[in-house]
Design a protein around this motif. Structure first.
Motif, PDB file in Angstrom:
ATOM      1  N   SER A  23       0.812  -1.222   0.000  1.00 11.36           N
ATOM      2  CA  SER A  23       0.000   0.000   0.000  1.00 11.36           C
ATOM      3  C   SER A  23       0.843   1.268   0.000  1.00 11.36           C
ATOM      4  CB  SER A  23      -0.943   0.002   1.206  1.00 11.36           C
ATOM      5  OG  SER A  23      -0.201  -0.006   2.417  1.00 11.36           O
ATOM      6  N   ARG A  24       2.112   1.164   0.435  1.00 12.85           N
ATOM      7  CA  ARG A  24       2.952   2.363   0.495  1.00 12.85           C
ATOM      8  C   ARG A  24       3.239   2.944  -0.893  1.00 12.85           C
ATOM      9  NH1 ARG A  24       7.828   0.132   4.049  1.00 12.85           N
ATOM     10  NH2 ARG A  24       7.365  -1.639   2.663  1.00 12.85           N
ATOM     11  N   VAL A  25       3.084   2.126  -1.935  1.00 13.31           N
ATOM     12  CA  VAL A  25       3.345   2.634  -3.277  1.00 13.31           C
ATOM     13  C   VAL A  25       2.325   3.694  -3.672  1.00 13.31           C
ATOM     14  CG1 VAL A  25       1.924   1.039  -4.635  1.00 13.31           C
ATOM     15  CG2 VAL A  25       4.073   1.881  -5.593  1.00 13.31           C
ATOM     16  N   PHE A  26       1.193   3.727  -2.948  1.00 12.37           N
ATOM     17  CA  PHE A  26       0.154   4.714  -3.245  1.00 12.37           C
ATOM     18  C   PHE A  26       0.180   5.892  -2.267  1.00 12.37           C
ATOM     19  CE2 PHE A  26      -1.823   0.604  -4.689  1.00 12.37           C
ATOM     20  CZ  PHE A  26      -1.641   0.832  -6.044  1.00 12.37           C
ATOM     21  N   ASP A  27       1.287   6.065  -1.555  1.00 15.67           N
ATOM     22  CA  ASP A  27       1.382   7.198  -0.622  1.00 15.67           C
ATOM     23  C   ASP A  27       1.289   8.531  -1.353  1.00 15.67           C
ATOM     24  OD1 ASP A  27       1.612   5.514   1.504  1.00 15.67           O
ATOM     25  OD2 ASP A  27       3.760   5.827   1.838  1.00 15.67           O
ATOM     26  N   HIS A  28       1.842   8.592  -2.563  1.00 15.47           N
ATOM     27  CA  HIS A  28       1.833   9.824  -3.358  1.00 15.47           C
ATOM     28  C   HIS A  28       1.305   9.487  -4.751  1.00 15.47           C
ATOM     29  CE1 HIS A  28       4.274  11.718  -0.228  1.00 15.47           C
ATOM     30  NE2 HIS A  28       4.955  10.589  -0.202  1.00 15.47           N
ATOM     31  N   VAL A  29       0.229  10.153  -5.150  1.00  9.60           N
ATOM     32  CA  VAL A  29      -0.453   9.814  -6.403  1.00  9.60           C
ATOM     33  C   VAL A  29      -0.786  11.086  -7.174  1.00  9.60           C
ATOM     34  CG1 VAL A  29      -2.380   8.550  -7.432  1.00  9.60           C
ATOM     35  CG2 VAL A  29      -1.487   7.838  -5.217  1.00  9.60           C
ATOM     36  N   ARG A  30      -0.646  11.003  -8.498  1.00  7.25           N
ATOM     37  CA  ARG A  30      -1.047  12.119  -9.365  1.00  7.25           C
ATOM     38  C   ARG A  30      -1.734  11.540 -10.596  1.00  7.25           C
ATOM     39  NH1 ARG A  30       3.524  16.749  -8.794  1.00  7.25           N
ATOM     40  NH2 ARG A  30       1.833  17.990  -9.579  1.00  7.25           N
ATOM     41  N   ALA A  31      -2.641  12.312 -11.175  1.00  9.92           N
ATOM     42  CA  ALA A  31      -3.291  11.937 -12.435  1.00  9.92           C
ATOM     43  C   ALA A  31      -2.726  12.785 -13.561  1.00  9.92           C
ATOM     44  CB  ALA A  31      -4.799  12.133 -12.342  1.00  9.92           C
ATOM     45  N   VAL A  32      -2.521  12.150 -14.708  1.00  4.88           N
ATOM     46  CA  VAL A  32      -2.047  12.832 -15.912  1.00  4.88           C
ATOM     47  C   VAL A  32      -3.034  12.536 -17.028  1.00  4.88           C
ATOM     48  CG1 VAL A  32      -0.187  13.015 -17.604  1.00  4.88           C
ATOM     49  CG2 VAL A  32       0.361  12.607 -15.191  1.00  4.88           C
ATOM     50  N   GLU A  33      -3.546  13.572 -17.667  1.00  9.26           N
ATOM     51  CA  GLU A  33      -4.513  13.422 -18.757  1.00  9.26           C
ATOM     52  C   GLU A  33      -3.826  13.708 -20.085  1.00  9.26           C
ATOM     53  OE1 GLU A  33      -8.608  12.757 -20.071  1.00  9.26           O
ATOM     54  OE2 GLU A  33      -7.546  12.404 -18.179  1.00  9.26           O
ATOM     55  N   SER A  52      -8.463   9.859 -25.790  1.00  6.47           N
ATOM     56  CA  SER A  52      -7.745  10.344 -24.614  1.00  6.47           C
ATOM     57  C   SER A  52      -7.249   9.169 -23.789  1.00  6.47           C
ATOM     58  CB  SER A  52      -8.646  11.245 -23.755  1.00  6.47           C
ATOM     59  OG  SER A  52      -9.693  10.484 -23.178  1.00  6.47           O
ATOM     60  N   ALA A  53      -6.361   9.462 -22.881  1.00  9.56           N
ATOM     61  CA  ALA A  53      -5.868   8.465 -21.939  1.00  9.56           C
ATOM     62  C   ALA A  53      -5.618   9.161 -20.610  1.00  9.56           C
ATOM     63  CB  ALA A  53      -4.586   7.818 -22.453  1.00  9.56           C
ATOM     64  N   THR A  54      -5.818   8.431 -19.540  1.00  7.15           N
ATOM     65  CA  THR A  54      -5.487   8.926 -18.208  1.00  7.15           C
ATOM     66  C   THR A  54      -4.449   7.997 -17.613  1.00  7.15           C
ATOM     67  OG1 THR A  54      -7.736   9.790 -17.910  1.00  7.15           O
ATOM     68  CG2 THR A  54      -6.375   9.560 -15.937  1.00  7.15           C
ATOM     69  N   VAL A  55      -3.430   8.577 -17.011  1.00  7.66           N
ATOM     70  CA  VAL A  55      -2.388   7.795 -16.361  1.00  7.66           C
ATOM     71  C   VAL A  55      -2.356   8.159 -14.882  1.00  7.66           C
ATOM     72  CG1 VAL A  55       0.059   7.209 -16.308  1.00  7.66           C
ATOM     73  CG2 VAL A  55      -1.021   7.784 -18.489  1.00  7.66           C
ATOM     74  N   VAL A  56      -2.439   7.145 -14.032  1.00  6.48           N
ATOM     75  CA  VAL A  56      -2.257   7.344 -12.598  1.00  6.48           C
ATOM     76  C   VAL A  56      -0.798   7.031 -12.280  1.00  6.48           C
ATOM     77  CG1 VAL A  56      -2.877   6.534 -10.293  1.00  6.48           C
ATOM     78  CG2 VAL A  56      -4.646   6.796 -12.050  1.00  6.48           C
ATOM     79  N   VAL A  57      -0.111   8.003 -11.728  1.00  9.69           N
ATOM     80  CA  VAL A  57       1.296   7.847 -11.350  1.00  9.69           C
ATOM     81  C   VAL A  57       1.352   7.743  -9.833  1.00  9.69           C
ATOM     82  CG1 VAL A  57       3.601   8.844 -11.448  1.00  9.69           C
ATOM     83  CG2 VAL A  57       2.000   9.210 -13.348  1.00  9.69           C
ATOM     84  N   ALA A  58       1.870   6.614  -9.335  1.00 13.89           N
ATOM     85  CA  ALA A  58       1.906   6.374  -7.895  1.00 13.89           C
ATOM     86  C   ALA A  58       3.335   6.081  -7.436  1.00 13.89           C
ATOM     87  CB  ALA A  58       0.995   5.206  -7.531  1.00 13.89           C
ATOM     88  N   SER A  59       3.667   6.539  -6.227  1.00 11.00           N
ATOM     89  CA  SER A  59       5.034   6.357  -5.740  1.00 11.00           C
ATOM     90  C   SER A  59       5.075   6.432  -4.224  1.00 11.00           C
ATOM     91  CB  SER A  59       5.945   7.434  -6.335  1.00 11.00           C
ATOM     92  OG  SER A  59       7.251   7.348  -5.814  1.00 11.00           O
ATOM     93  N   ARG A  60       6.073   5.784  -3.635  1.00  8.67           N
ATOM     94  CA  ARG A  60       6.296   5.908  -2.200  1.00  8.67           C
ATOM     95  C   ARG A  60       6.840   7.289  -1.847  1.00  8.67           C
ATOM     96  NH1 ARG A  60       8.965   0.235  -0.062  1.00  8.67           N
ATOM     97  NH2 ARG A  60       7.571  -1.199  -1.179  1.00  8.67           N
ATOM     98  N   GLN A  61       7.563   7.886  -2.806  1.00  3.25           N
ATOM     99  CA  GLN A  61       8.178   9.188  -2.583  1.00  3.25           C
ATOM    100  C   GLN A  61       7.367  10.280  -3.288  1.00  3.25           C
ATOM    101  OE1 GLN A  61      10.748   9.387  -0.532  1.00  3.25           O
ATOM    102  NE2 GLN A  61      10.738   7.149  -0.320  1.00  3.25           N
ATOM    103  N   PRO A  62       7.438  11.514  -2.814  1.00  4.69           N
ATOM    104  CA  PRO A  62       6.757  12.616  -3.502  1.00  4.69           C
ATOM    105  C   PRO A  62       7.158  12.691  -4.971  1.00  4.69           C
ATOM    106  CG  PRO A  62       7.567  13.336  -1.369  1.00  4.69           C
ATOM    107  CD  PRO A  62       8.137  11.963  -1.590  1.00  4.69           C
ATOM    108  N   ILE A  63       6.191  13.030  -5.818  1.00  4.52           N
ATOM    109  CA  ILE A  63       6.415  13.090  -7.259  1.00  4.52           C
ATOM    110  C   ILE A  63       6.589  14.556  -7.642  1.00  4.52           C
ATOM    111  CG2 ILE A  63       5.514  12.450  -9.522  1.00  4.52           C
ATOM    112  CD1 ILE A  63       3.615  10.504  -7.929  1.00  4.52           C
ATOM    113  N   SER A 105      -2.722  17.793  -9.345  1.00  3.79           N
ATOM    114  CA  SER A 105      -1.874  17.973  -8.164  1.00  3.79           C
ATOM    115  C   SER A 105      -1.660  16.636  -7.462  1.00  3.79           C
ATOM    116  CB  SER A 105      -2.504  18.978  -7.200  1.00  3.79           C
ATOM    117  OG  SER A 105      -3.760  18.501  -6.749  1.00  3.79           O
ATOM    118  N   GLN A 106      -0.668  16.590  -6.603  1.00  4.31           N
ATOM    119  CA  GLN A 106      -0.344  15.369  -5.873  1.00  4.31           C
ATOM    120  C   GLN A 106      -1.319  15.176  -4.711  1.00  4.31           C
ATOM    121  OE1 GLN A 106       3.850  13.699  -5.284  1.00  4.31           O
ATOM    122  NE2 GLN A 106       3.509  14.924  -3.458  1.00  4.31           N
ATOM    123  N   VAL A 107      -1.816  13.941  -4.562  1.00  5.07           N
ATOM    124  CA  VAL A 107      -2.735  13.620  -3.470  1.00  5.07           C
ATOM    125  C   VAL A 107      -2.212  12.387  -2.737  1.00  5.07           C
ATOM    126  CG1 VAL A 107      -4.747  14.619  -4.594  1.00  5.07           C
ATOM    127  CG2 VAL A 107      -4.170  12.213  -5.009  1.00  5.07           C
TER     128      VAL A 107
END
Length: 406
Positions: free
Chosen positions: A172-182, A224-235, A267-269
């Motif tokens: 679950s820690r991989v989703f600590d920092h998440v952003r959406a890209v359209e 269109s495409a949406t990409v969810v970018v997830a990381s343990r560290q701030p993006i 924005s990062q959530v």
């Protein structure tokens, strides 16, 4: 079905025609190739040696609309990328495109009987390859992609179900920092939808060094495409903005000049539970990239007042509905100099020295122009409310000038 049966069939066809033959998948990725027959070009040589025909060649083939062909056609030569003409036969099973049969026709000398032979082989290949095609479909990937799309559903229950699917078996820690890209396609309305979809999928599935340590979860739609970018560290903004630039480049590489793309970054959530809000921001930022600001990649954090203006219905954004204050100024400003002066003055928060420097004029000249604005248009530039109305009006004028559309 064995790979050997398909290979034997195209080898036999190539020998009878004395021409080079390949089978590509619907995204123009090499599946099978016959021996050369002296007609090979740069594109074929690269495809055989590197298993990749190159982005320019893939874009050229897709741009012909081959995904919608129901019978043999000719893909014209493209000398600028080292590509001879090819006869292309779509291999279909119950109307679904499963592969492309391509035969080099460097001199344009293909006969009617040879075309008939190629067509017959295409029908035989369809029966041989359908099993391989169905086996290549990854049900887990389809389920994951559907779940990514559901993250942005208006119903909370649907979003929660998507989160359970995506989080299963993952730290679950991989989703600590998440952003959406359209990623949206601009133009190319007459272009084959499969060409657009192939370019989008190619872009989102190409690894990116800027986000090498992040988890990339894409969903591809028609345009269109949406990409969810997830990381343990701030993006970092810089990393995700570079990623957006790379997405656009990949789309352009396969577009063959038929369409372009724009990217919005949310924005990062914290956590997948909040990514739907980042997705909303990314979509608005993408709209800004298409018609409000000149950049192809727009980060929500840099939108400023446009974050509010983009929520206005585009049908209401027209010059006739601008506030009376700006209408009065436009009526008396015949050469646009007063509007230019006002814009600089407001952009620099009413700071006279900075505004004069930006306009390359003396402060006395600036004071004169500001007095003319106040007198001719009956405006109180000392009023904060008046300044706000005028500044917002100028931003709306920019949107009108760039042809803003929802």
């Amino acid at each position: 079905m064995s790979d050997g049966a398909v290979q034997a069939l195209i080898d036999e066809l190539a020998e009878r025609l004395q021409r080079s033959v390949v089978i590509d998948d619907p995204r123009v990725r090499l599946l099978y190739a016959s021996p050369h027959y002296g007609d090979e070009d740069q594109v074929r040589t690269r495809a055989v040696l590197q298993r990749n025909a190159g982005k320019a060649a893939i874009g050229h083939v897709l741009a012909q609309g081959v995904a919608h062909w129901t019978s043999a056609g000719v893909i014209p030569a493209a000398p600028e990328i080292g590509m001879h003409a090819r006869v292309c036969v779509p291999i279909r099973w119950r109307a679904e495109l499963i592969a492309l049969l391509l035969v080099v026709d460097a001199g344009g000398t293909m006969t009617t009987s040879e075309l008939g032979m190629i067509g017959s082989v295409g029908e035989e290949l369809a029966a041989l390859m359908i099993g391989e095609h169905e086996a290549s479909i990854d049900p887990e990937r389809r389920e994951r992609e559907a779940a990514v799309g559901d993250l942005f559903d208006s119903e909370g229950a649907v979003r929660r179900g998507a989160i359970r699917t995506l989080a299963a078996g993952v730290d679950s820690r991989v989703f600590d920092h998440v952003r959406a890209v359209e990623l949206d396609v601009r133009g190319g309305r007459e272009t084959s939808p499969s060409h657009v979809a192939a370019a989008l999928r190619h872009a989102v599935e190409t690894p990116d060094a800027a986000l090498a340590l992040a988890m990339i979860l894409p969903v591809v739609r028609e345009r269109s495409a949406t990409v969810v970018v997830a990381s343990r560290q701030p993006i970092a903004d810089s990393a995700v903005d570079r990623y957006g630039e790379r997405l656009i480049k990949e789309v352009r590489d396969l577009a063959a000049g038929r369409f372009d793309a724009s990217v919005g970054v949310g924005s990062q959530v914290a956590g997948l539970e909040q990514v739907w809000s980042s997705g909303k921001q990314a979509r608005l930022a993408c709209r800004a990239a298409a018609s409000v600001v000149p950049d192809a990649v727009v980060n929500w954090t840099s939108l400023g007042v446009h974050a509010l203006l983009l929520r206005l219905p585009s049908a209401e954004i027209e010059s006739e509905t601008l506030p009376d204050e700006i209408q009065r100024l436009l009526a008396v400003d015949k050469d646009g100099r007063l509007v230019e002066t006002l814009r600089a003055f407001l952009d620099h928060a009413g700071d006279v020295p900075t505004t004069a420097e930006a306009l390359h004029i003396h402060r006395t000249t600036l004071y004169y122009r500001l007095e003319r604005i106040a007198t001719l248009a009956d405006l109180d530039l000392g009023s904060g409310e008046t300044r706000l109305v005028l500044h917002m009006s100028l931003r709306v004028m920019d949107m009108i000038a760039r042809g803003f559309r929802q």
